[in-house]
Design an enzyme around this catalytic site. Structure first.
Site, short mmCIF file in Angstrom:
data_model
loop_
_atom_site.label_atom_id
_atom_site.label_comp_id
_atom_site.label_asym_id
_atom_site.label_seq_id
_atom_site.Cartn_x
_atom_site.Cartn_y
_atom_site.Cartn_z
N LYS A 34 0.82 -1.21 0.00
CA LYS A 34 0.00 0.00 0.00
C LYS A 34 0.85 1.27 0.00
CE LYS A 34 -0.23 0.61 4.71
NZ LYS A 34 -0.36 1.70 5.62
N THR A 35 1.96 1.26 0.73
CA THR A 35 2.81 2.44 0.74
C THR A 35 3.38 2.69 -0.65
OG1 THR A 35 3.40 1.88 2.99
CG2 THR A 35 4.69 3.59 1.95
N ASP A 218 -3.35 7.94 4.27
CA ASP A 218 -2.85 6.61 4.60
C ASP A 218 -3.60 6.10 5.83
OD1 ASP A 218 -1.26 4.39 4.52
OD2 ASP A 218 0.43 5.33 5.57
N GLU A 219 -3.72 4.80 5.99
CA GLU A 219 -4.38 4.21 7.17
C GLU A 219 -5.73 4.85 7.44
OE1 GLU A 219 -2.98 1.65 8.47
OE2 GLU A 219 -0.81 1.91 8.67
N GLN A 249 -7.63 -4.21 9.46
CA GLN A 249 -6.54 -3.86 10.36
C GLN A 249 -6.89 -2.67 11.25
OE1 GLN A 249 -2.34 -4.34 9.02
NE2 GLN A 249 -3.27 -4.42 7.00
N ARG A 592 2.07 -10.50 10.39
CA ARG A 592 3.42 -9.93 10.56
C ARG A 592 4.48 -10.91 10.11
NH1 ARG A 592 2.16 -5.69 9.55
NH2 ARG A 592 0.16 -6.67 9.23
#
Length: 712
Positions: A34-35, A218-219, A249, A592
């Site tokens: 995503k980044t 973002d987020e 998330q 993770r």
DNA sequence: GCATCGTCCATTTTT
DNA sequence: TGGACGATGC
């Protein structure tokens, strides 16, 4: 025909990057890049000439991701990062408020209160109002105030229906007044004030609305209502919002994050472009399958299914210890093995739901001499000596800052005791002035010492004018006597070193031409409390909470404490919303891991000074058995919680002996109606009762004589 | 003003 | 169990 920037992207990523200048929602799963999409989108907008650097804004939650984004953008394009409005919500609001401080009703040098300082300020308000600490705990009041601010409500907008709520409202009101008098703003104030600036001031609003044709977030799942409202205001009619997030998330509801913003966004803007990034580039297949299986149990989802090109990989390993001690023991030995086999320690993480769990693991690591690093400790700008130094700097910038004054008026001690300080406070209260004003005109017994303090601060202010930042810090450390104080203190070396580091920080801190360096430095200190500790990239095992692990990845992950009550945590167990958030947390934890995942649990655990006997987490049962490999003696494949676990290694006893009926604490039993469970307490001997924690039905007291319990 | 004692409490946390 | 904070005592 694809653009060079998007060549290496998958079709969904490329599509997201090249979307037209319209609102878009990108549902980006864990590890889906995503980044990369966000930064490539920015680079693409810029390099295709659709926008100039000043025409876009990119918002993140943490300084870390803002920095990461900036560095990725500047590595793709030759750009001066200065002109870019890329930063955190708070950072960008601060920037705007500094530019328009007059319109926002703030002094130029307004100070930013961090959470601790806000609490201290609230305590002062409560004292002034003589509100009882027990009935009005400062933390509760703080949550009340922040909660309302995050929903855009000032004290005047808040409902009150009884004495209690009226008092809370009064406290909020007084707190507002006090902040305004002192010229300070807390974190939520930055956002609310900036929101109000834009909504009240048509000219400023129009300016930014015309300017920011593209707003990238973002987020997005972590935004609260106020942040969403702020974004809407900034976007106006023309701006395009490019929101990237993952509802699966969303793990910050407890601090105001509103996942509903994602649906609201789609609805409010009739968003045409919704793109799902579901290809995962991080984890092996089994790990993804487990994550997918767990999260599928959540009802409220926008819907996503991660997949990967990578191989299935290894099974997920499960270890159940008889006690938390044994669990830690296992983790340490296994981690040592991994390291011996060549895995870099920093690529191994030990995760837990709550901080309290770290102790026993740390103890085991320490005993075994394995280097480790715990995330989440004191940060640089939060250290006592640094806070003191900053308080002096704040008084130089703005002597009305009562918080700062109170912090250092008698530190290092200079004969201004509590009585004198109270005298100043009383005077200020009567005159409706700040402490500084009151201190300037103080007479009587304490006049001399207080006068000296006032002169000292004035001397600092005079000297600071025009000096470079490092010299201001240097001068302040000298005149205040802080450095001297810590040099004389035994065991003060580290503090002295930190103060010297502060001079360094001032030296490396760079400001834009039109900014006052002192004000900018203080903002920086409040908004970026600094990385947690030194040695972030040391070769050491990484210990942290699941929350802290969000956004990170490791080759191997140990996820510990997988027991009901811990994970999911007791406090969330009662409402479905809470369980869904815990499940998302589990999803974050699983994703993770790149290659190897361990799930560990303990049959007994020391909690609040008492031994607790737990049952395996329901989240364990949500992972298909075929993905798991049980490392202990064999478990039955259907359910391996309490009932089917091996019965060697008797659970440690409390100071109770096994009663005649043999149902001692830790005994696994089966009840015809309640199913499997584990005895957690007993009373009254053979004719008495036992407490059983059932897997499905929770904890119950049963009469031994009637309950017909089968020992497993 | 500082040390010590007792009491209370106990997810998760960035800005 | 242990830490954090407030009250108490020198």
């Amino acid at each position: 025909m694809s653009h060079p920037l998007t060549e290496k992207l998958n079709p969904e990523q490329a599509a997201a990057v090249e979307l037209p200048a319209e609102h878009a929602l990108i549902l980006a799963g864990a590890g889906s890049g995503k980044t990369r999409v966000l930064t490539t989108r920015i680079a693409w907008l810029l390099s295709t000439g659709q926008i100039t650097p000043s025409g876009l804004m990119a918002v993140t939650f943490t300084n870390k991701s803002a920095k990461e984004m900036l560095s990725r953008i500047t590595s793709m394009l030759p750009l001066n990062p200065r002109g870019l409005w890329v930063g955190t919500f708070h950072g960008l609001c601060n920037r705007m408020l500094r530019l328009h401080h007059r319109d926002a009703g703030l002094p130029e040098a307004f100070a930013i209160l961090d959470t601790q300082e806000q609490l201290a300020a609230i305590k002062r308000v409560l004292k002034l109002l003589s509100l009882d600490d027990d009935k009005y705990p400062p933390r509760t009041v703080q949550q009340y105030i922040n909660g309302h601010k995050e929903n855009g409500r000032r004290a005047g907008d808040v409902d009150a229906w009884d004495d209690y709520s009226r008092h809370l409202r009064i406290a909020y009101q007084e707190y507002e007044k006090q902040c305004n008098r002192e010229g300070v703003a807390d974190f939520s104030e930055l956002l609310l004030r900036c929101y109000e600036l834009l909504s009240h001031n048509a000219a400023i609003r129009a300016h930014y609305q015309q300017r920011f044709a593209h707003i990238l977030v973002d987020e997005f799942q972590d935004t609260n209502r106020l942040q969403y409202a702020w974004l809407r205001l900034l976007a106006g009619e023309q701006g395009a919002i490019f929101a990237v997030g993952d509802d699966d998330q969303s793990i910050y509801a407890f601090r105001g994050a509103n996942v509903g913003n994602m649906q609201d966004f789609q609805r409010d803007y009739a968003v045409k472009h919704v793109i799902r990034l579901e290809q995962n580039y991080r984890s092996h297949g089994n790990i993804l399958d487990a994550a997918n299986a767990v999260i599928a149990n959540n009802k409220q989802r926008l819907g996503k299914q991660l997949w990967t090109d990578a191989s299935t990989g290894e099974p997920i390993r499960v270890f159940e210890g008889a006690s938390d001690f044994e669990e830690s023991q296992f983790i340490v030995e296994e981690a040592q093995t991994l390291i011996r086999e060549g895995m870099p320690p920093s690529d191994v993480a030990i995760l837990y739901r709550s901080n309290a769990q770290s102790r026993i693991i740390e103890h085991a690591l320490f005993s075994a001499g394995v280097p480790y690093r715990v995330y989440g400790g004191l940060r640089f700008f939060e250290r006592q000596e640094i806070k003191h130094a900053l308080a002096y700097l704040r008084l130089i910038a703005n002597p009305s800052d009562d918080n700062a004054l109170l912090r250092v008026i008698n530190f290092p001690t200079r004969g201004i005791g509590a009585r004198s300080v109270e005298g100043v406070q009383e005077k200020a209260r009567l005159e409706g002035s700040t402490l500084w004003q009151a201190a300037c005109g103080v007479g009587g017994r304490s006049a001399a010492s207080i006068g000296k303090f006032v002169h000292m601060i004035e001397a600092m202010r005079n000297q600071a004018d025009g000096l470079p930042m490092t010299e201001i810090v240097d001068m302040m450390l000298d005149l205040s006597g802080l450095l001297e104080h810590y040099k004389n203190e035994k065991d003060g070396e580290e503090r002295v070193a930190n103060l010297e580091e502060l001079i360094n920080a001032a030296a490396t801190f760079s400001v834009e031409e039109d900014q006052n360096p002192l004000i900018a430095f203080l903002s920086h200190a409040s908004l970026e409390a600094g990385d947690h500790q030194a040695g972030a990239h040391e070769e050491a095992l990484q210990l942290m909470t699941v929350h802290a692990a969000k956004g990170l990845e490791f080759k191997a992950v140990f996820l510990s404490g997988l027991e009901e009550g811990l994970f999911p945590h007791d406090n969330s167990a009662n409402d479905p919303q809470g369980i869904e958030e815990e499940r998302r947390l589990m999803y974050v934890a699983i994703t993770r891991a790149r290659e190897r995942l361990y799930l560990t649990l303990a049959q007994s655990r020391m909690l609040h000074g008492q031994t607790r006997y737990g049952v395996a987490s329901r989240f364990m049962d949500e992972i298909p058995q075929s993905l798991l490999k049980f490392l202990n003696r064999g478990y039955a494949p259907s359910s391996y919680s309490a009932g089917t676990a091996y019965n060697a290694a008797p659970a440690p006893k409390l100071n109770k002996s096994t009663p005649e009926h043999g149902l001692g604490i830790g005994t696994k039993v089966e009840h015809h109606k309640f199913g499997r469970g584990i005895v957690t307490d007993h009373e009254g001997g053979a004719t008495g009762n036992v407490q059983v924690n059932f897997e499905q039905h929770g904890s119950k007291w049963l009469a031994v004589a009637y309950a017909k319990l089968t020992v497993l």
